[in-house]
Motif scaffolding. Sequence first.
Motif, PDB file in Angstrom:
ATOM      1  N   ILE A 209       2.589  49.839 -32.062  1.00 42.04           N
ATOM      2  CA  ILE A 209       1.932  48.531 -31.913  1.00 42.04           C
ATOM      3  C   ILE A 209       1.484  48.326 -30.479  1.00 42.04           C
ATOM      4  CG2 ILE A 209       2.370  46.036 -31.942  1.00 42.04           C
ATOM      5  CD1 ILE A 209       4.318  46.644 -34.331  1.00 42.04           C
ATOM      6  N   ARG A 210       2.317  48.716 -29.532  1.00 46.62           N
ATOM      7  CA  ARG A 210       2.016  48.530 -28.104  1.00 46.62           C
ATOM      8  C   ARG A 210       0.868  49.421 -27.640  1.00 46.62           C
ATOM      9  NH1 ARG A 210       4.858  51.245 -23.898  1.00 46.62           N
ATOM     10  NH2 ARG A 210       4.943  50.183 -21.875  1.00 46.62           N
ATOM     11  N   GLU A 211       0.671  50.534 -28.317  1.00 44.40           N
ATOM     12  CA  GLU A 211      -0.387  51.496 -27.947  1.00 44.40           C
ATOM     13  C   GLU A 211      -1.578  51.383 -28.885  1.00 44.40           C
ATOM     14  OE1 GLU A 211      -1.210  53.409 -25.635  1.00 44.40           O
ATOM     15  OE2 GLU A 211       0.512  54.222 -24.558  1.00 44.40           O
ATOM     16  N   LYS A 212      -1.978  50.122 -29.144  1.00 41.41           N
ATOM     17  CA  LYS A 212      -3.209  49.839 -29.883  1.00 41.41           C
ATOM     18  C   LYS A 212      -3.178  50.335 -31.330  1.00 41.41           C
ATOM     19  CE  LYS A 212      -5.280  50.778 -25.415  1.00 41.41           C
ATOM     20  NZ  LYS A 212      -4.016  51.341 -24.873  1.00 41.41           N
ATOM     21  N   GLY A 213      -1.957  50.514 -31.874  1.00 42.78           N
ATOM     22  CA  GLY A 213      -1.836  50.967 -33.243  1.00 42.78           C
ATOM     23  C   GLY A 213      -1.917  52.476 -33.391  1.00 42.78           C
ATOM     24  N   SER A 234      -2.307  46.407 -30.449  1.00 40.34           N
ATOM     25  CA  SER A 234      -3.231  45.943 -29.429  1.00 40.34           C
ATOM     26  C   SER A 234      -2.835  46.589 -28.111  1.00 40.34           C
ATOM     27  CB  SER A 234      -3.204  44.412 -29.324  1.00 40.34           C
ATOM     28  OG  SER A 234      -4.260  43.954 -28.491  1.00 40.34           O
ATOM     29  N   SER A 235      -3.518  46.222 -27.057  1.00 38.60           N
ATOM     30  CA  SER A 235      -3.223  46.777 -25.735  1.00 38.60           C
ATOM     31  C   SER A 235      -2.235  45.864 -25.045  1.00 38.60           C
ATOM     32  CB  SER A 235      -4.512  46.910 -24.909  1.00 38.60           C
ATOM     33  OG  SER A 235      -4.237  47.506 -23.664  1.00 38.60           O
ATOM     34  N   PHE A 236      -0.960  46.179 -25.149  1.00 39.68           N
ATOM     35  CA  PHE A 236       0.094  45.325 -24.620  1.00 39.68           C
ATOM     36  C   PHE A 236       0.703  45.867 -23.325  1.00 39.68           C
ATOM     37  CE2 PHE A 236       0.480  44.092 -29.253  1.00 39.68           C
ATOM     38  CZ  PHE A 236       0.131  42.762 -29.075  1.00 39.68           C
ATOM     39  N   LEU A 237       0.208  47.002 -22.822  1.00 37.52           N
ATOM     40  CA  LEU A 237       0.803  47.618 -21.643  1.00 37.52           C
ATOM     41  C   LEU A 237       0.384  46.913 -20.359  1.00 37.52           C
ATOM     42  CD1 LEU A 237       0.604  50.013 -23.818  1.00 37.52           C
ATOM     43  CD2 LEU A 237       0.805  51.517 -21.847  1.00 37.52           C
ATOM     44  N   PRO A 238       1.281  46.837 -19.373  1.00 33.57           N
ATOM     45  CA  PRO A 238       0.878  46.439 -18.021  1.00 33.57           C
ATOM     46  C   PRO A 238       0.417  47.674 -17.257  1.00 33.57           C
ATOM     47  CG  PRO A 238       3.247  46.728 -18.071  1.00 33.57           C
ATOM     48  CD  PRO A 238       2.740  47.037 -19.471  1.00 33.57           C
ATOM     49  N   GLY A 239      -0.294  47.469 -16.168  1.00 32.84           N
ATOM     50  CA  GLY A 239      -0.682  48.583 -15.311  1.00 32.84           C
ATOM     51  C   GLY A 239       0.469  49.010 -14.417  1.00 32.84           C
ATOM     52  N   GLU A 240       0.328  50.192 -13.817  1.00 35.29           N
ATOM     53  CA  GLU A 240       1.399  50.743 -12.994  1.00 35.29           C
ATOM     54  C   GLU A 240       1.617  49.967 -11.696  1.00 35.29           C
ATOM     55  OE1 GLU A 240       3.837  53.648 -12.899  1.00 35.29           O
ATOM     56  OE2 GLU A 240       3.649  52.610 -14.815  1.00 35.29           O
TER      57      GLU A 240
END
Length: 379
Positions: A209-213, A234-240
Amino acid sequence: MSVPSIPFNRPAIVGKELDYIQDAIDRRQLSGDGYYTEQCQAWINSTVGCQASLLTHSCTAALEMAVILAGVEPGDEVIMPSYTFVSTANAVVLRGGVPVFIDIRDDTLNMDENLVEAAITSRTKAIITVHYAGVGSEMSALRKISDAHGLILIEDAAQALGSTYEGKQLGSLGHLAAVSFHETKNITCGEGGALLINDPAMIERAEIIREKGTNRKRFFRGQVDKYTWVDIGSSFLPGELNAAFLFGQLEKVPEVTARRLADWNHYYETFSAFDTEGLRLPIIPANCEHNGHLFYLLLPTEADRSAFIAHMKANGIMSPFHYVPLHSSPGGQRFARVHGSMALTDSLSERLVRLPLYFTLGQDVERVVDVASDFIENL
């Protein structure tokens, strides 16, 4: 001479945040799930004791992921307090679900666990409890109810990193939990959050889910030869860069918590001395330890609160109220329903005011105490 302003909140550099940001740049990976994302998640797993954690770009995102993992579909109901931020309810509404609001406790302002079972229907899918001000909800009772009825228990632990209930870290007690690293929280990266997972069966789907499905995480672990779309997401990640800043903060949790608790305790000891009818301070149950996130006063009336806020502002001190209860909002009336009386939610929310509390408050705490005391002693 103008009076210097004391804001309600002021974010601070507390450790090696800038060094880690430079290191993240030097590592040449700025998108999510890099070295610092892994460092933050390892810290959370170890400290909180959850089965797994996934950094997200906000606590809102973590709540949205939790509701998807709970299997909420159109028409399903999720029981929660009305005295919370809109993200708690929006996460449900976005899946077509219906938030069901129940009243809060008079002492902690958390959802009243004694009202939950009566609100359960055949459509109930989950319970979301909010640990208001970093003080734990009655998790033993809530877990017993959720297990008895086959419901997913989600902790909205936005304010609660480092707080405990019966000696266990908040965020480790529900099936899922969401924490916040927003600028207003004890530990921050400006905008950020994390999903905490305590049911191992949910980990793989949470990654998808966190990686856009997509099953991208499985691909990078060598478990599949290519990654592809397999589920909703969806795109749920923060940037580094956010993760690097956050890791610098996480390393200083003990120092940040200690300083906030010192100021919180100073407020509490000072205002406890006032024998003012109708004035009430936060109540911390004996089975809870909090993280010094928020100090509030409950004034006798809504008019008193408005006068207090004006008095503090005139003296250069910001002291805002908190949530407008969701059940009384246009969105709440459109998308949700209420079960039972909301008398305590209505009354407490009208009288609550928050005092400045942040890492660099320092000697300004004395000025806040003095100006607030001038008002209280004349109530």
